[in-house]
Design an enzyme around this catalytic site. Structure first.
Site, short mmCIF file in Angstrom:
data_model
loop_
_atom_site.label_atom_id
_atom_site.label_comp_id
_atom_site.label_asym_id
_atom_site.label_seq_id
_atom_site.Cartn_x
_atom_site.Cartn_y
_atom_site.Cartn_z
N HIS A 1 47.21 52.21 49.05
CA HIS A 1 46.36 51.73 47.94
C HIS A 1 46.12 52.89 46.96
O HIS A 1 45.97 54.05 47.37
CB HIS A 1 45.03 51.20 48.48
CG HIS A 1 44.25 50.48 47.44
ND1 HIS A 1 43.50 51.14 46.48
CD2 HIS A 1 44.15 49.16 47.15
CE1 HIS A 1 42.95 50.24 45.68
NE2 HIS A 1 43.34 49.04 46.05
N GLU B 1 50.23 46.70 41.93
CA GLU B 1 48.88 46.89 41.41
C GLU B 1 48.89 48.00 40.36
O GLU B 1 48.75 49.19 40.70
CB GLU B 1 47.93 47.29 42.54
CG GLU B 1 47.79 46.25 43.64
CD GLU B 1 46.42 46.30 44.28
OE1 GLU B 1 45.72 45.27 44.20
OE2 GLU B 1 46.03 47.33 44.81
C1 PEP Z 1 42.43 46.38 44.51
O1 PEP Z 1 41.80 47.44 44.42
O2 PEP Z 1 43.29 46.19 45.40
C2 PEP Z 1 42.14 45.34 43.52
C3 PEP Z 1 42.98 44.37 43.35
O3 PEP Z 1 40.96 45.52 42.85
P1 PEP Z 1 40.23 44.57 41.78
O4 PEP Z 1 40.64 43.14 42.08
O5 PEP Z 1 38.78 44.80 42.00
O6 PEP Z 1 40.71 45.00 40.45
#
Ligand code: PEP
Length: 227
Positions: free
Chosen positions: A80, A146
């Site tokens: 992450h 992400e």
């Molecule tokens: C994450 O940190 O994996 C994430 C998706 O965060 P958020 O949905 O809060 O942006």
């Protein structure tokens, strides 16, 4: 479509109880490790947010893949961006975690993604190649795309941008490992943007952070994906 909730370090015990009392859908929830036992034996599957790259042994504060699997955990997030940033995790360490997780029959959710000013393809290709070195079991691996600039910011890329990046991830894995993978999107997903995001063609689901702590929104998201 898969829905994975990364509850991060957001919730107190009382809040965890409220979530568990009000939510029982077919998703994957990744709470803080200390709360894992409360999440077991429901309709949802349970993941941890990270695992150690080591086996059982003298590693204070760590959780091994074997311990997680023994308890009934099915998944682990690895790599992450918050761990890459605040714990200085490297792709080499992430690779060791993936190998340990797979050896212990955990399913792996590998997070990749670029910072705003990065050369996106260069960064993601490196994250994939280094983190997946010597990995052969791709059926137990899910990639979560992400973009770091979208996590917790309320900003999401356009559907076209996400689709192109997912395609790049899939092609990179096919070219280098001869395998296909499921790719999720994560970063500021909520009940309002889910109806747009779910139209992305090559997407297999969502990794949801903050909003996954709110059982009402999470229910709305699950319902929208059923339609
Ligand atoms: C994450 O940190 O994996 C994430 C998706 O965060 P958020 O949905 O809060 O942006």
């Amino acid at each position: 479509m898969l829905v994975i909730g990364n509850l991060k370090m957001y919730m107190t015990y009382e809040e965890v109880k409220t979530l568990i009392d009000n939510f029982d859908e077919d998703v994957i929830l990744c709470p803080s490790a200390i709360f894992v036992p409360y999440f077991l034996n429901h309709k949802y599957k349970v993941g941890v947010q990270d695992i150690s790259m080591y086996d059982l042994g003298s590693h204070t504060g760590e959780i091994s893949a074997k311990q997680a699997k023994d308890l009934g955990v099915s998944y682990t997030i690895v790599g992450h961006s918050e761990r890459r940033k605040y714990n200085n995790e490297t792709n080499e360490e992430i690779n060791k975690k993936i190998i340990k997780g797979l050896e212990n029959n955990l399913k792996i959710i590998l997070c990749v993604g670029e910072n705003k000013d990065d050369d996106k393809e260069k960064v993601i290709e490196r994250q994939l190649l280094e983190a997946l070195k010597d990995v052969s079991n791709f059926k137990d691996l899910i990639i979560a795309y992400e973009p770091v600039w979208c996590i917790g910011t309320g900003i999401t890329p356009t559907n076209e941008q996400i689709e192109t990046t997912i395609s790049f991830i899939q092609t990179t894995i096919e070219k280098n490992f001869g395998k296909s993978v499921k790719v999720l999107y994560g970063g500021s997903v909520d009940k309002d943007n889910i109806n747009t995001l779910k139209k992305i063609n090559n997407l297999s689901g969502f990794l949801i952070g903050k909003v996954s702590t709110d059982y009402r929104q999470l229910k709305e998201i699950v319902a929208s994906l059923r339609d």
